[in-house]
Design a protein around this motif. Structure first.
Motif, short mmCIF file in Angstrom:
data_model
loop_
_atom_site.label_atom_id
_atom_site.label_comp_id
_atom_site.label_asym_id
_atom_site.label_seq_id
_atom_site.Cartn_x
_atom_site.Cartn_y
_atom_site.Cartn_z
N ARG A 7 -28.84 39.74 16.05
CA ARG A 7 -30.25 39.98 15.49
C ARG A 7 -30.21 39.58 14.39
O ARG A 7 -29.49 39.72 13.33
N THR B 168 -28.76 40.87 10.47
CA THR B 168 -27.65 41.68 10.33
C THR B 168 -26.43 40.81 9.83
O THR B 168 -26.66 39.71 9.93
N ALA B 169 -25.51 41.34 9.52
CA ALA B 169 -24.18 40.80 8.93
C ALA B 169 -23.59 39.79 10.15
O ALA B 169 -23.50 38.58 9.66
N ALA B 170 -23.74 40.11 11.20
CA ALA B 170 -23.32 39.07 12.13
C ALA B 170 -24.18 37.86 12.38
O ALA B 170 -23.57 36.60 12.28
N TRP C 185 -25.90 36.66 9.76
CA TRP C 185 -25.68 35.66 8.55
C TRP C 185 -24.42 35.12 8.56
O TRP C 185 -24.30 33.58 8.23
N LEU C 186 -23.41 35.73 9.39
CA LEU C 186 -22.01 34.81 9.39
C LEU C 186 -22.27 33.79 10.49
O LEU C 186 -21.88 32.55 10.19
N GLU D 249 -23.91 30.41 9.24
CA GLU D 249 -22.85 29.51 8.48
C GLU D 249 -22.06 28.59 9.27
O GLU D 249 -21.88 27.47 8.71
N GLY E 103 -37.32 48.56 6.27
CA GLY E 103 -36.63 48.59 7.56
C GLY E 103 -35.85 47.27 7.82
O GLY E 103 -35.11 47.44 8.84
N GLU F 299 -32.72 44.94 6.96
CA GLU F 299 -31.62 44.84 6.36
C GLU F 299 -31.50 43.87 5.32
O GLU F 299 -32.44 42.92 5.43
N ARG F 300 -30.99 44.06 4.11
CA ARG F 300 -31.05 43.02 3.10
C ARG F 300 -29.62 42.54 2.92
O ARG F 300 -28.99 42.97 1.95
N LEU F 301 -29.20 41.48 3.64
CA LEU F 301 -28.04 40.89 3.56
C LEU F 301 -27.77 39.54 3.15
O LEU F 301 -26.85 38.78 3.21
N LEU G 49 -27.58 40.18 -1.88
CA LEU G 49 -26.04 40.31 -2.24
C LEU G 49 -25.82 40.29 -3.59
O LEU G 49 -25.00 40.74 -4.17
N MET H 235 -26.93 43.12 -5.19
CA MET H 235 -26.15 44.25 -4.97
C MET H 235 -24.85 44.22 -6.02
O MET H 235 -24.42 45.13 -6.22
N ASN H 236 -24.44 43.05 -5.98
CA ASN H 236 -23.35 42.65 -6.80
C ASN H 236 -23.48 43.20 -8.36
O ASN H 236 -22.51 43.76 -9.13
#
Lengths: 237, 237
Positions: free
Chosen positions: A9, A12-14, A16-17, A20, A128, A130-132, A137, A140-141
């Motif tokens: 979806r 999600t992290a998956a 964004w990965l 790339e 609602g 996700e913020r990736l 990021l 967040m850092n």
DNA sequence: ACCTGAACACCGTTCAAGT
DNA sequence: ACCTGAACACCGTTCAAGT
């Protein structure tokens, strides 16, 4: 372990990965680009609100067909994900150097909140999701560095940063549809509280005036409470 | 001052007020009632998620036409507003009597959060909506009493109660689409953080494992931080 | 190789027509 | 007086057909 066959979806992290590892879409000489689509979407969002962010409207803004958009974006959801991450970047700016960690955190939180209140369309997309994305990021850092520098363990620092972001975003969305600059709304609120049954909700009736125009108080009280709480966590570590 | 001609948006104070002054819709002998519609909607929400909450699906569940629903509800938005307020009532139960104010607040916050996590559909409807229905107001009155009893001024108590609610709702929605019980998601998160550029977001790379499975830590840290902050506000008053 | 027109399967909402 | 069937104006998404 083999590659999952289901599409991840957007957001999600998956996702964004996976993004790339895809071959970059070749640059077209044609005018339509992802950048252009995001620009137009953001403008649409600011001018006409979140409900107007439809594929048809974006296409119209860019003088192309809806179908062409799907050449640069797999979904509407994907468009929203990219849009949110881009919009976040505007809000992240370096706080004054001479402040301590709490001052810097407060400064950033206030700035983020103000940005979202000026762009309610962005804020409503933000709920609602996700913020990736890269800009999320980076923020967040930064927050993580602030809290670790203040003396929190990485684990608690991460939770603190997350809590703060959750609170800021939540505080904006709470008042979303409500134009707080509209005195009518606060008048209606007061009227509502006053006319409740005093035997059921006595405190709302008694403090109707106070409750009716809380305004930014809620945010400031919550913000200082969170930061005070973080400070206490440091001392007890 | 004359009556405004524009219809107030569902969920606003003006809307709840206007609702009371309307003549009650006569009870039908027919089976279709507002209660029934809300029951069916809630069931639909729990079983098939927020996206499935359409007028068509609700009608189908009740064996009537879509048009019939509009006899009991002006809008889909109105249905959602009523649904959210009703769903909130389930979460509000009296905390243990022997706890102090902070213990009671924490108990209620945890209970509310757990309820929302068990009913993600409700949680996603909750985002961005105002909460001025009878059940929401009852909860507000309770929290207000707790904080005033603890020694806060009514103004600060109201802001505190509001902040806490904002945080709880926000904390649920942050993780919404993400099934945290799914180990895949946390694996993908770790992978994402690890593979970032260490010169851009060094702390995410360094603490990838910690960040990947924050789980409920975020909520607990934020909750105790808020309550500690409120306690400090009391002592400084 | 790229873009389009037109369709598909959905929405929320309305209203003349039936009973 | 109540409910319905059918339509309206929208969605997001897909795909054969054009150039």
């Amino acid at each position: 372990m083999h590659e999952p066959t289901t599409e991840p979806r957007p957001g999600t992290a998956a996702w964004w990965l996976a993004r790339e590892n895809e071959p970059e879409r070749p640059r077209r000489r044609r005018s339509l680009t992802l950048e252009g689509i995001l620009d137009a979407s953001l403008a649409l969002l600011d001018e006409r609100g979140a409900a107007a962010l439809t594929m048809r409207n974006v296409a119209e803004e860019l003088d192309c067909t809806q179908a062409s958009l799907y050449r640069h974006v797999r979904n509407r959801e994907e468009l929203v994900t990219l849009l949110v991450d881009r919009a976040i970047s505007v809000a992240s700016a370096a706080p004054p150097e001479d402040a301590d960690w709490a001052g810097k955190a407060a400064w950033s939180a206030r700035r983020f909140r103000e940005h979202l209140r000026r762009h309610p369309g962005v804020a409503s997309l933000l709920r609602g999701t996700e913020r990736l994305g890269p800009n999320s990021l980076a923020g967040m850092n930064y927050a993580l560095g602030l809290f670790i520098g203040a003396g929190l363990s990485p684990r608690v620092a991460a939770a603190a940063a997350s809590s703060l972001a959750t609170f800021v975003i939540g505080s904006v969305n709470f008042n979303l549809g409500v134009d707080t600059r509209d005195p009518e709304e606060s008048r209606h609120r007061r009227q509502l509280f006053r006319s409740r049954d005093a035997s059921v909700v006595p405190l709302l009736v008694e403090h109707a005036d106070t409750l009716a125009d809380l305004g930014d108080d809620e945010f400031e009280v919550g913000l200082t409470a969170l930061l005070t709480g973080f400070r206490a966590l440091i001392e007890n570590d």
